[in-house]
Design an enzyme around this catalytic site. Structure first.
Site, PDB file in Angstrom:
ATOM      1  N   ASN A  39     -11.281  45.772  43.838  1.00  0.00           N
ATOM      2  CA  ASN A  39     -10.473  46.492  42.932  1.00  0.00           C
ATOM      3  C   ASN A  39      -9.254  47.286  43.844  1.00  0.00           C
ATOM      4  OD1 ASN A  39     -11.345  46.231  40.116  1.00  0.00           O
ATOM      5  ND2 ASN A  39     -13.197  46.614  41.158  1.00  0.00           N
ATOM      6  N   THR A 133     -17.953  47.933  44.212  1.00  0.00           N
ATOM      7  CA  THR A 133     -18.938  48.975  43.388  1.00  0.00           C
ATOM      8  C   THR A 133     -19.231  48.134  42.264  1.00  0.00           C
ATOM      9  OG1 THR A 133     -17.603  50.603  44.712  1.00  0.00           O
ATOM     10  CG2 THR A 133     -19.239  51.135  43.355  1.00  0.00           C
ATOM     11  N   PRO A 134     -20.392  47.878  41.957  1.00  0.00           N
ATOM     12  CA  PRO A 134     -20.768  47.378  40.606  1.00  0.00           C
ATOM     13  C   PRO A 134     -20.668  48.457  39.613  1.00  0.00           C
ATOM     14  CG  PRO A 134     -22.908  47.483  42.122  1.00  0.00           C
ATOM     15  CD  PRO A 134     -21.690  47.926  42.967  1.00  0.00           C
ATOM     16  N   ARG A 135     -20.105  48.203  38.678  1.00  0.00           N
ATOM     17  CA  ARG A 135     -19.876  49.116  37.642  1.00  0.00           C
ATOM     18  C   ARG A 135     -20.405  48.734  36.251  1.00  0.00           C
ATOM     19  NH1 ARG A 135     -14.703  48.770  36.141  1.00  0.00           N
ATOM     20  NH2 ARG A 135     -14.205  47.499  37.904  1.00  0.00           N
ATOM     21  N   ASP A 168     -21.253  54.226  45.693  1.00  0.00           N
ATOM     22  CA  ASP A 168     -20.414  55.144  45.648  1.00  0.00           C
ATOM     23  C   ASP A 168     -20.927  56.647  45.920  1.00  0.00           C
ATOM     24  OD1 ASP A 168     -18.499  57.240  44.600  1.00  0.00           O
ATOM     25  OD2 ASP A 168     -17.246  55.665  43.911  1.00  0.00           O
ATOM     26  N   GLU A 230     -14.054  60.566  57.337  1.00  0.00           N
ATOM     27  CA  GLU A 230     -12.773  60.003  56.940  1.00  0.00           C
ATOM     28  C   GLU A 230     -11.642  61.176  57.069  1.00  0.00           C
ATOM     29  OE1 GLU A 230     -13.375  57.698  53.300  1.00  0.00           O
ATOM     30  OE2 GLU A 230     -11.276  56.961  53.325  1.00  0.00           O
ATOM     31  N   ASP A 307      -8.361  47.378  54.058  1.00  0.00           N
ATOM     32  CA  ASP A 307      -8.736  48.397  53.170  1.00  0.00           C
ATOM     33  C   ASP A 307      -8.169  48.416  51.546  1.00  0.00           C
ATOM     34  OD1 ASP A 307     -10.644  50.586  52.556  1.00  0.00           O
ATOM     35  OD2 ASP A 307      -9.128  51.983  53.390  1.00  0.00           O
ATOM     36  N   ASP A 308      -7.212  48.523  51.132  1.00  0.00           N
ATOM     37  CA  ASP A 308      -6.625  48.224  49.621  1.00  0.00           C
ATOM     38  C   ASP A 308      -5.305  47.811  50.171  1.00  0.00           C
ATOM     39  OD1 ASP A 308      -8.920  49.636  48.202  1.00  0.00           O
ATOM     40  OD2 ASP A 308      -8.535  51.119  49.902  1.00  0.00           O
TER      41      ASP A 308
HETATM   42  P1  IMP Z   1     -14.181  48.794  44.124  1.00  0.00           P
HETATM   43  O1  IMP Z   1     -15.490  48.957  44.793  1.00  0.00           O
HETATM   44  O2  IMP Z   1     -13.929  47.074  44.054  1.00  0.00           O
HETATM   45  O3  IMP Z   1     -14.148  49.183  42.445  1.00  0.00           O
HETATM   46  O4  IMP Z   1     -13.054  49.149  44.819  1.00  0.00           O
HETATM   47  C1  IMP Z   1     -12.568  50.375  44.634  1.00  0.00           C
HETATM   48  C2  IMP Z   1     -13.340  51.744  45.162  1.00  0.00           C
HETATM   49  O5  IMP Z   1     -13.461  51.477  46.543  1.00  0.00           O
HETATM   50  C3  IMP Z   1     -12.819  52.924  44.942  1.00  0.00           C
HETATM   51  O6  IMP Z   1     -12.991  53.412  43.601  1.00  0.00           O
HETATM   52  C4  IMP Z   1     -13.326  53.634  46.050  1.00  0.00           C
HETATM   53  O7  IMP Z   1     -14.403  54.050  45.557  1.00  0.00           O
HETATM   54  C5  IMP Z   1     -13.603  52.749  47.114  1.00  0.00           C
HETATM   55  N1  IMP Z   1     -12.581  52.942  48.109  1.00  0.00           N
HETATM   56  C6  IMP Z   1     -11.625  52.031  48.439  1.00  0.00           C
HETATM   57  N2  IMP Z   1     -10.895  52.720  49.386  1.00  0.00           N
HETATM   58  C7  IMP Z   1     -11.629  53.832  49.991  1.00  0.00           C
HETATM   59  C8  IMP Z   1     -11.487  54.403  51.235  1.00  0.00           C
HETATM   60  O8  IMP Z   1     -10.793  54.353  52.032  1.00  0.00           O
HETATM   61  N3  IMP Z   1     -12.519  55.409  51.427  1.00  0.00           N
HETATM   62  C9  IMP Z   1     -13.427  55.541  50.350  1.00  0.00           C
HETATM   63  N4  IMP Z   1     -13.683  54.868  49.501  1.00  0.00           N
HETATM   64  C10 IMP Z   1     -12.803  53.912  49.205  1.00  0.00           C
HETATM   65 ZN    ZN Z   2     -12.508  51.728  52.604  1.00  0.00          ZN
END
Ligand code: IMP
Ligand code: ZN
Length: 356
Positions: A39, A133-135, A168, A230, A307-308
């Site tokens: 995400n 993260t499964p929602r 999470d 972190e 990362d993102d």
């Molecule tokens: P998802 O797991 O596909 O929903 O991706 C987004 C989620 O990844 C966010 O809500 C965060 O919980 C986690 N996330 C993304 N980048 C970081 C980071 O750098 N540190 C910690 N958690 C992260």
């Molecule tokens: Zn990350």
């Protein structure tokens, strides 16, 4: 979706400083993306499409459209804790299986399909371990969430893509247990789950509660990677407790003290390094100060990752440009050193389930 025209900031500046030959070298280099959050990596055009396709688009909260506009322009984070506030708007768009599948497909394509800007049609990554993260939502269970993403991951052969299931830090014990149980069950059914991750707000949760979950995952043959140390506020106890879970890889590992470093060096856990992420979340003040330098000097395994890509507006090629570009735009590594670094990402992949 291009790797360079849609990127901005540190990675874009480093890439723009390279010669055409250097860019070609980086594109052709086999490299594994081992730390990308689903995400957090959805391309902006896909988010817009999901907003338009939403079953009741008019009812989407106003902040979703404003949120997409802001992500496109670039978010300015004062500190890492601001970062987690970006996700509710994105989650409003990926809460049913069809939308989630579309998002997953776009992220896989971003990393694995040929990049229109690459003259030889290379993809950014030879291999992607996508994590999510499964929602649970009104439209799907956590198991359905993971099956939906796995259906997309498994369109690619095992040597190109696999899934890491994230826990999470904010999850309560019951949810965390359910997530690990589903990850293990899917793995045992032959689905391509290769590891589990710990992510989320770095100060949330009591890590004592998580030990059993990670040990269950390990026993089932899954790799373990943990976001660790972190921020400066992560305590010595928190870091040492997470290291006691014997992770195979670590996310960030920015603020390890001497004791923690000793453990990491002796275990040889690969450190997933996200340069733009650290600079934009202001956990590292400049490339020159980045802990990557220390790991390279000590010949410790690292993997360069994005990362993102959505909020950070970076790309895997852009992150490698930060290694090769001359100072101050990059670290000024030689091509030979960059080849070595990329090789470490390939050797730090988690094992595929047998029969894949
Ligand atoms: P998802 O797991 O596909 O929903 O991706 C987004 C989620 O990844 C966010 O809500 C965060 O919980 C986690 N996330 C993304 N980048 C970081 C980071 O750098 N540190 C910690 N958690 C992260
Ligand atoms: Zn990350």
């Amino acid at each position: 979706m291009s790797s360079s025209s849609s990127i901005a900031g540190y990675a874009a500046a480093a890439l723009a400083s390279l010669t055409a030959g250097q860019v070609e070298f980086l594109r052709a280099l086999p490299k594994a993306e081992l730390h990308a959050h689903l995400n957090g990596c959805i391309p902006v055009p896909t988010l817009r499409k999901l907003a338009a396709e939403h079953s009741d688009a008019a009812s989407l909260p106003e902040n979703v459209h404003a949120g997409i506009d802001q992500l496109q322009k670039g978010v300015v984070l004062e500190e890492i804790h601001d970062f987690f506030g970006l996700f509710p708007a994105i989650y409003a768009l990926t809460s049913n299986p069809e939308a989630l599948a579309e998002a997953a497909r776009a992220v896989l394509a971003l990393f694995l399909e040929s990049d229109p800007e690459a003259p030889n049609g290379q993809s950014q990554a030879a291999y992607l371990e996508l994590r999510t993260t499964p929602r649970e939502s009104a439209h799907m269970t956590r198991r359905r969430y993971l099956e939906t993403v796995l259906d997309e991951v498994e369109r690619y052969p095992g040597e190109r893509a696999a899934l890491i299931v994230s826990l999470d830090r904010r999850m309560d014990a019951k949810v965390a247990e359910e997530v690990v149980d589903v990850a293990v069950a899917l793995r045992n059914e032959g689905r391509r789950v290769v590891g589990v991750d710990l992510c989320g707000d770095p100060l949330a949760g009591d890590m004592k509660e998580f030990e059993g979950h990670f040990s269950k995952a390990k026993q089932a043959g899954l790799g373990v990677t943990l976001h660790i140390a972190e921020t400066t506020e992560n305590t010595h106890e928190d870091t040492l407790r997470l290291l006691s879970f014997k992770p195979d890889r670590l996310g960030h590992a920015t603020f390890l003290d001497v004791d923690a470093r000793d453990v990491v060096f002796s275990n040889k856990a690969c450190v997933e390094i996200c340069l733009s992420s650290n600079l934009l979340c202001k956990t590292v003040s400049s490339l020159d100060e980045h802990h990557l330098k220390h790991y390279l000097e000590c010949n410790h395994p690292v993997a360069i990752c994005t990362d993102d890509t959505l909020p950070f507006r970076n790309s895997l090629v852009g992150e490698y440009a930060l290694l090769l570009a001359q100072k101050p735009l990059g670290l000024g590594l030689s091509e030979q050193e960059v080849v070595r670094v990329a090789g470490m990402s390939m050797t730090s992949r988690f094992a595929l389930p047998t029969a894949q």
